[in-house]
Scaffold this motif. Structure first.
Motif, short mmCIF file in Angstrom:
data_model
loop_
_atom_site.label_atom_id
_atom_site.label_comp_id
_atom_site.label_asym_id
_atom_site.label_seq_id
_atom_site.Cartn_x
_atom_site.Cartn_y
_atom_site.Cartn_z
N PRO A 62 48.92 35.25 182.53
CA PRO A 62 47.30 35.33 182.82
C PRO A 62 47.07 34.04 183.39
N GLU A 63 46.05 33.86 184.29
CA GLU A 63 45.64 32.76 184.77
C GLU A 63 44.50 32.04 183.98
N ALA A 64 44.78 30.76 183.44
CA ALA A 64 43.73 30.39 182.74
C ALA A 64 42.60 29.93 183.67
N ARG A 65 41.59 30.90 183.87
CA ARG A 65 40.60 30.67 184.93
C ARG A 65 39.13 30.90 183.95
N TYR A 66 38.21 30.56 184.58
CA TYR A 66 36.83 30.46 183.79
C TYR A 66 36.70 31.62 182.92
N SER A 67 37.07 32.90 183.15
CA SER A 67 36.53 34.14 182.42
C SER A 67 37.84 34.55 181.63
N ALA A 68 38.76 33.82 181.55
CA ALA A 68 39.90 34.24 180.77
C ALA A 68 39.85 33.98 179.37
N VAL A 69 40.61 34.86 178.60
CA VAL A 69 40.53 34.38 177.11
C VAL A 69 42.19 34.45 176.82
N VAL A 70 42.77 33.48 176.36
CA VAL A 70 44.22 33.34 176.26
C VAL A 70 44.41 32.76 174.77
N GLY A 71 44.84 33.49 174.05
CA GLY A 71 44.80 33.09 172.51
C GLY A 71 46.07 32.01 172.30
N GLY A 72 46.72 31.61 173.05
CA GLY A 72 47.74 30.46 172.91
C GLY A 72 47.28 29.28 173.29
N LEU A 73 46.14 28.89 173.94
CA LEU A 73 45.42 27.78 174.10
C LEU A 73 45.07 27.24 172.75
N LEU A 74 44.92 25.72 172.98
CA LEU A 74 44.57 24.98 171.93
C LEU A 74 42.82 24.66 172.03
N PRO A 75 42.29 25.02 170.92
CA PRO A 75 40.70 24.82 170.89
C PRO A 75 40.40 23.27 170.59
N VAL A 76 39.57 22.69 171.67
CA VAL A 76 39.16 21.40 171.41
C VAL A 76 37.85 21.44 170.69
N ASP A 77 37.58 20.90 169.48
CA ASP A 77 36.21 20.90 168.75
C ASP A 77 35.73 19.56 168.34
N ARG A 78 35.99 18.34 169.54
CA ARG A 78 35.57 17.25 169.15
C ARG A 78 35.31 16.53 170.60
N THR A 79 34.84 15.20 170.41
CA THR A 79 34.80 14.46 171.94
C THR A 79 35.81 13.63 172.14
N VAL A 80 35.85 13.34 173.46
CA VAL A 80 36.99 12.33 173.73
C VAL A 80 36.38 11.30 175.11
N SER A 81 36.94 10.28 175.05
CA SER A 81 36.13 9.14 175.56
C SER A 81 37.25 8.88 176.82
N SER A 82 38.33 8.95 177.04
CA SER A 82 39.08 8.77 178.21
C SER A 82 40.02 9.82 178.74
N ALA A 83 40.13 9.75 179.89
CA ALA A 83 40.99 10.98 180.59
C ALA A 83 41.55 10.25 181.96
N GLU A 84 42.17 11.14 182.67
CA GLU A 84 42.74 10.93 183.91
C GLU A 84 42.48 12.07 184.65
N VAL A 85 42.25 12.15 186.14
CA VAL A 85 42.25 13.21 186.77
C VAL A 85 43.41 13.73 187.77
N PHE A 86 43.78 14.79 187.87
CA PHE A 86 44.87 15.23 188.65
C PHE A 86 44.52 16.43 189.43
N ARG A 87 45.63 16.66 190.49
CA ARG A 87 45.59 17.98 191.32
C ARG A 87 47.13 18.57 190.74
N LEU A 88 47.14 19.72 191.13
CA LEU A 88 48.45 20.50 190.94
C LEU A 88 49.22 20.40 192.27
N ARG A 89 50.46 20.39 192.25
CA ARG A 89 51.43 20.63 193.14
C ARG A 89 51.54 22.02 193.52
N ALA A 90 51.53 22.94 192.61
CA ALA A 90 51.60 24.31 192.99
C ALA A 90 51.17 24.92 191.37
#
Length: 287
Positions: A62-90
């Motif tokens: 299943p595609e992990a898109r805006y309207s999808a519900v995927v039970g195997g994903l990990l929930p995030v219930d806190r804030t983060v302050s640093s990250a990096e940005v990527f694009r996908l090769r495919a």
């Protein structure tokens, strides 16, 4: 009024987001590992190898898109302050906590046909922990208490690094403001904002990212671009009664003050323009 059936961006048809208030869906499951830094984290055992996923198996996920519900994903219930940005090769597989069996597919292009923006929290060996635009669970399945953001593991060699944003967005529901904050913690600009009502609140204590932006006058936002985040309503499946997945956006509205929305954040024209100037992948924290 119900959500329209399509989104438009300069003539490009896309999926629907209610400008009046795009809400937050529920996400639950295994806790997301700490994302406090951008360096590999010492663990009790080495990170597992990346399993091979052939083309047919990848396409069947299943595609992990805006309207999808995927039970195997990990929930995030806190804030983060640093990250990096990527694009996908495919298109790339996404893995849950065991990192043995893929649970979803991250498409290389998003719902507008543009390169998908990927935000990475940290890496471990051959893996990157990334935020996703999908839900892990519906609020109706968790008594209206769902995580507003999800994460998953992706093979790091599937990613192409992009420039890291130098600012992030902080939404204060207590102060009803939206601020642009530099990496040093300095507030460069701040705007009054309208937030969710008590029945359809804007989710708090969580960080998402600017996923995409588009113009859709049918949403009641005029020619001001809707700033779509990866966050969802944690209180209701479809707060506005459409099929947008309870998405949270920052958008223009004439009533841009008070607890007035279905979960989205309303801004003045100046506020929308300031957020629109930030790169996709910019972190958005709601307090």
């Amino acid at each position: 009024m119900p959500y329209p059936k399509t989104w438009t961006t300069v003539g490009i048809a896309a999926v629907v987001v209610a400008a009046a208030a795009i809400a937050v869906p529920v996400l639950t499951g295994d806790a997301v590992p700490s994302a406090a830094g951008r360096t590999p984290t010492a663990t009790a055992r080495p990170a597992p190898d990346v399993p091979a996923v052939d083309a047919a198996a990848l396409a069947a996920l299943p595609e992990a898109r805006y309207s999808a519900v995927v039970g195997g994903l990990l929930p995030v219930d806190r804030t983060v302050s640093s990250a990096e940005v990527f694009r996908l090769r495919a298109d790339a597989p996404l893995f849950g906590s065991d990192r043995q069996h893929p649970v979803a597919r991250f498409a290389a292009t998003d719902f507008l046909g543009q390169p998908t923006t990927v935000v990475g929290l940290r890496h471990e060996g051959a893996w990157e922990l990334v935020l996703t635009p999908a839900r892990q669970e519906l609020p109706s399945a968790s008594d209206g208490h769902a995580a507003a953001q999800t994460a998953a593991w992706v093979p790091r060699d599937a990613l192409v690094q992009q420039a890291t944003p130098t600012s992030h967005v902080v939404i204060s529901t207590a102060d009803q403001t939206v601020s642009i904050v530099s990496s040093s913690g300095q507030v460069s600009r701040s705007f009054p904002a309208g937030i969710g009502t008590s029945d359809t609140p804007t989710p708090t204590g969580v960080t998402g990212y600017l996923e995409q932006r588009y113009v859709d006058p049918a949403q009641g936002t005029g020619d001001h671009p809707i700033q779509l985040t990866s966050l969802h309503s944690s209180a209701a499946d479809e707060p506005y009664g459409g099929s947008d997945g309870g998405l949270i956006g920052l958008h223009w509205n004439a009533a841009a003050a008070g607890a007035v929305s279905h979960g989205c954040v309303r801004l003045s024209a100046d506020g929308v323009a300031a957020i629109d100037a930030l790169p996709l992948g910019t972190l958005v924290t709601v307090e």
